[in-house]
Design a protein around this motif. Structure first.
Motif, short mmCIF file in Angstrom:
data_model
loop_
_atom_site.label_atom_id
_atom_site.label_comp_id
_atom_site.label_asym_id
_atom_site.label_seq_id
_atom_site.Cartn_x
_atom_site.Cartn_y
_atom_site.Cartn_z
N ILE A 46 41.45 44.84 33.50
CA ILE A 46 40.42 44.78 34.55
C ILE A 46 39.63 46.09 34.56
O ILE A 46 40.20 47.15 34.32
N ASP A 47 38.32 46.01 34.79
CA ASP A 47 37.50 47.22 34.87
C ASP A 47 37.82 48.00 36.14
O ASP A 47 38.27 47.42 37.13
N ALA A 48 37.53 49.29 36.10
CA ALA A 48 37.85 50.14 37.25
C ALA A 48 36.82 50.04 38.36
O ALA A 48 37.05 50.53 39.46
N ASP A 49 35.67 49.42 38.09
CA ASP A 49 34.57 49.53 39.05
C ASP A 49 34.47 48.36 40.02
O ASP A 49 33.48 48.22 40.72
N LEU A 50 35.51 47.50 40.04
CA LEU A 50 35.58 46.36 40.96
C LEU A 50 34.49 45.32 40.70
O LEU A 50 34.20 44.50 41.57
N GLN A 51 33.89 45.34 39.50
CA GLN A 51 32.95 44.27 39.18
C GLN A 51 33.70 42.96 38.95
O GLN A 51 33.16 41.89 39.18
N ASP A 52 34.94 43.09 38.48
CA ASP A 52 35.79 41.92 38.31
C ASP A 52 36.70 41.88 39.52
O ASP A 52 37.51 42.79 39.72
N ASP B 23 32.11 34.84 39.95
CA ASP B 23 30.83 35.53 40.15
C ASP B 23 31.08 37.01 40.06
O ASP B 23 31.93 37.55 40.76
N ARG B 24 30.37 37.67 39.16
CA ARG B 24 30.61 39.08 38.94
C ARG B 24 29.90 39.90 40.01
O ARG B 24 28.71 39.71 40.25
N ASP B 25 30.64 40.79 40.64
CA ASP B 25 30.05 41.64 41.68
C ASP B 25 29.29 42.79 41.05
O ASP B 25 29.42 43.04 39.86
N SER B 26 28.54 43.50 41.89
CA SER B 26 27.95 44.73 41.35
C SER B 26 28.99 45.84 41.48
O SER B 26 29.99 45.70 42.18
N ARG B 27 28.74 46.91 40.76
CA ARG B 27 29.62 48.06 40.80
C ARG B 27 29.87 48.53 42.22
O ARG B 27 28.92 48.68 42.98
N ALA B 28 31.13 48.82 42.59
CA ALA B 28 31.41 49.28 43.95
C ALA B 28 30.85 50.68 44.17
O ALA B 28 30.40 51.02 45.25
MG MG Z 1 31.11 47.69 35.17
#
Ligand code: MG
Ligand code: UDP
Length: 322
Positions: free
Chosen positions: A97-103, A200-205
């Protein structure tokens, strides 16, 4: 340690300068993991960050042995950071999982359900992508379709690295020694039962993307040249096409000479033809060069990454004491 002491679930989180978002991410990961009812570990891979990322990872790991941080000796790139995580993960099932909470980590229980029902790989498939430029979305869409045309491996469309993998798949991926790592393609190549989970992919937190255009292009080139040899055939196609063109021009010149008794004059034509063929040949050489360069990197067989520190290993005594 017996097999019962091993965590069931390993979470791999590659981080490059993610200090702005990491505490939020960590809190969200913890609440999701506690709800799964499984034993777990989180592996944070610090991919050569220059900010406080490593300090934060250290503070998460210190009180809790289920959390481990690996610090790479420099920036090796996202795909290699994930590879380092795969090498270190001990769980029976692994989620990247990516660190930026996009997933959204809240999808992990649904992934685990699919796994329990028999899926070996559950990949997140992006239904929408919030907070990304129209340009990035359009080029990504185009790229995945282009790659699908050129590659023999069915790489699922519109996926990233957010996926769950069974241990058998992780071992298959670890057995692939290649230097240019396009993991989503490598996982697809491994086969097994693969299922999509639309989201649905969120934007970067918080923070900014680590994939500017130049890196996106390099990433796309890695994918293309590691998963297809069709560009090499471009030389053959262009060879046929240009020979055909030359044959037509010969017929035309002869016809002019015989029928209307006119010699085709051709300084301009000559220059155009020479530069055209020169261009085609250089492009073909460049394509061969891409494959040759990659073969050269493979032949050197350097390790994929170098680990500088590991929160699970006691750190050596400070240099001043030696
Ligand atoms: Mg990202
Ligand atoms: N990342 C990394 N090393 C890099 C670039 C990115 O470990 O050289 C990590 C980054 O910290 C993040 C993930 O890979 O967790 C995806 O990167 P990013 O969100 O910047 O990419 P985007 O989502 O914009 O494509």
């Amino acid at each position: 340690m017996t097999v019962h002491d091993l965590p069931r679930l390993s979470l791999i989180v590659p981080c490059c300068n993610e200090a702005e978002v990491l505490s939020t991410t960590h809190a969200r990961l913890l609440s999701v993991l506690e709800s799964t009812g499984k034993t777990w570990e989180i592996l944070y891979i610090d991919d050569g960050s220059h900010d406080r990322t490593w300090v934060l990872i250290g503070s998460f790991a210190a009180p809790d042995p289920r959390i481990r941080g690996l610090r790479l000796s420099r920036n090796f790139g996202h795909q290699r950071a994930v590879s380092a995580g795969l090498d270190a993960a001990r769980g029976q099932v692994v989620v990247i999982i990516d660190a930026d909470l996009q997933d959204p980590p809240e999808l992990i229980p649904a992934m685990l359900d699919r796994w329990r029902q028999g899926a070996d790989v559950v990949y997140g498939q992006r239904r929408t992508r919030a907070g990304e430029t129209g340009f990035k979305i359009a080029t990504a869409r185009l790229f995945y379709r282009f790659l699908d045309r050129l590659s023999d491996v069915r790489i699922p469309l519109d996926t990233g690295d957010f996926r769950l993998m069974d241990r058998t798949v992780v071992e298959a991926v670890k057995a692939m020694p290649e230097r240019d790592r396009f993991l989503r393609g490598m996982v697809a190549w491994a086969g097994f039962a693969q299922e999509a989970l639309p989201y649905d992919r969120d934007s970067r937190a918080a923070g900014v993307t680590k994939y500017p255009l130049s890196r996106m292009i390099a990433f796309a080139a890695d994918a293309l040249f590691s998963f297809s040899v069709i560009p090499l055939r471009f030389a053959t196609w262009m060879g046929f096409a240009t020979s055909g063109l030359a044959a037509l021009l010969i017929v035309y010149a002869l016809a002019m000479r015989v029928v209307v008794n006119h010699w085709v004059e051709g300084w301009t034509l000559l220059i155009i033809a020479v530069s055209f063929f020169g261009g085609v040949q250089l492009i073909c050489l460049g394509i061969i060069g891409e494959y040759l360069g990659r073969t050269y990197h493979e032949a050197k067989r350097r390790p994929l990454y170098v680990v500088r520190a590991d929160t699970a290993q006691p750190s050596p005594s400070p240099r001043s004491e030696r």
